[in-house]
Scaffold this active site. Structure first.
Site, short mmCIF file in Angstrom:
data_model
loop_
_atom_site.label_atom_id
_atom_site.label_comp_id
_atom_site.label_asym_id
_atom_site.label_seq_id
_atom_site.Cartn_x
_atom_site.Cartn_y
_atom_site.Cartn_z
N ASP A 232 0.82 -1.21 0.00
CA ASP A 232 0.00 0.00 0.00
C ASP A 232 0.85 1.25 0.00
O ASP A 232 2.00 1.24 0.44
CB ASP A 232 -0.96 0.01 1.19
N GLU B 258 0.02 -1.24 5.68
CA GLU B 258 1.07 -0.80 6.61
C GLU B 258 0.98 0.69 6.88
O GLU B 258 1.21 1.14 8.01
CB GLU B 258 2.45 -1.16 6.05
#
Length: 408
Positions: free
Chosen positions: A80, A175
């Protein structure tokens, strides 16, 4: 084009931005687009036991070929990108033989990447850089790490003469919003220790992070017609501003460095009737971390006392903790990494992360996981760049760790 650069360019063009306020996991479905692609690529290069579970975690194994009793080593990276800047329609620019001057990222909007503002650029004169086009982030955090791990695994499979123990690979979502390993099964992963490939500048090695918490401050106002407001109105926006003014000015991110923690106001919205402020709290020291959280509550208590009613409430949630205390009992892990850096011609630069990684939480979940560099600079924004030499060196470090991490 080098293998790691080719992979990186492909990966950053897939939008994987995560979302802070989502109640789903992953927080955005589009992260699964890259995770599915990585699943297929891992199979294609010859990794074994490749799977993507219902949470989106992609796991794979490279069996040992060294004929020795060796620890199982993991390498992880997250797919991400930060919610702080757009990750859609990323158009990476490859600049060969950087001349040391200003880079015009976007002439139409006059967006320039300057060594005066970003002096790290001067370290890469003559090198190949990958930059943004000035309209989005780049995504080196952490698609550089993803590309580096993928390239290292492909290299090991193509060159079986390089000895290594069993290696475990994981690619994770979310994350950047602090939820990257919420559902990660450490026992099923099966590594004895691991490394996140999620650091910054080439040569950095990190096993100390911030302690981290989020704070939501809600202000409850009282709205009446402004013409008859005297002694009645409570303006939630102004009370929110009062709250922020009670926090130490010089403990904001823009005034801190090294081991100095901070309070960071991430967002504010409101009306006279109600307002909300969102903060993150960071400090390496357990004691100072606790003090910062206590001060945020004390500020709310002060305003409630001042106004004589509960106008402010604070919700504080811990996010992760300093991994140092979990890794220091295992110095052999750091020694392997340092030896790998030295072997590929890098001087290990051990620093305390002014942030966190999935390794922060994994270390407390029983998997000691320090962090090695991925190579990016000025991350989370339109001025992000990564030098190709750093990505190539990260691949070399992964290969060397795999080779050196054998039992004595």
């Amino acid at each position: 084009m080098s293998d790691v650069l080719d992979r990186f360019i492909r990966y950053v063009q897939i939008d994987t931005q995560s979302a802070r306020d989502s109640e789903t996991y992953p927080s955005t479905a589009k992260q699964l687009d890259l995770l599915r692609l990585l699943t297929e690529e891992l199979k294609q290069i010859g990794m074994q036991d490749v799977r993507m579970d219902r949470y989106g975690y992609v796991i794979a194994t490279l069996p040992a070929n060294n004929g020795k009793a060796s620890p199982v080593v993991g390498f992880l990276a997250h797919v991400d990108t930060s919610p702080d800047a757009s990750g859609a329609n990323v158009h990476p620019r490859v600049i060969e033989h950087y001349d040391g001057g200003e880079i015009v990222l976007n002439a139409e909007e006059n967006i320039r990447l300057s060594p005066e503002r970003f002096p790290d650029l001067r370290k890469y004169v003559g090198q190949t850089l990958v930059t943004t086009d000035g309209t989005t982030l780049l995504g080196a955090d952490d698609k550089a790490g993803v590309a580096e791990i993928m390239t290292a695994m492909a290299t090991l499979i193509a060159h079986p003469e390089i000895p290594h123990g069993t290696l475990k690979i994981a690619f994770t979502p979310d994350e950047e919003v602090g939820r990257g390993v919420d559902y990660f099964d450490v026992e099923a992963f099966g590594a004895d220790f691991a490394f996140t490939v999620d650091g910054g500048e080439m040569g950095e090695l990190e096993y100390e992070t911030f302690n981290a918490a989020s704070a939501k401050v809600r202000v409850h106002g009282r709205n009446v017609h402004p013409g008859t407001a005297k002694g009645i109105m409570l303006n939630a926006i102004l009370i929110g501003m009062e709250y922020n003014d009670l926090l130490p000015v010089f403990e904001r991110p823009e005034f801190t460095e090294g081991y100095e923690g901070f309070y960071h106001l991430m967002g504010m919205e409101g009306t006279v009737e109600a307002a909300k402020l969102e903060y993150i709290i960071r400090d390496h020291s357990d004691e100072r971390f606790a003090q910062k959280k206590a001060l945020m509550q004390a500020a709310a208590d002060f305003l409630n006392q001042r106004y004589g009613e509960p106008v402010v409430d604070v919700e504080i949630k811990d996010q992760y903790y300093n991994m140092r205390k979990m890794i220091e009992p295992h110095p052999e892990i750091i020694e392997v990494a340092k030896a790998a850096y030295t072997a590929v011609g890098l001087e290990p630069h051990i620093i305390a992360v002014r942030g966190g990684t999935d390794g922060s939480r994994l270390s407390y979940m029983g998997l000691p996981t320090p962090n090695i560099f991925a190579g990016g600079h000025a991350m989370h924004g339109r001025y992000e760049f990564v030098p190709l030499v750093a990505m190539e060196k990260a691949v070399e470090v992964i290969l060397k760790i795999a080779e050196l991490a054998t039992a004595n």
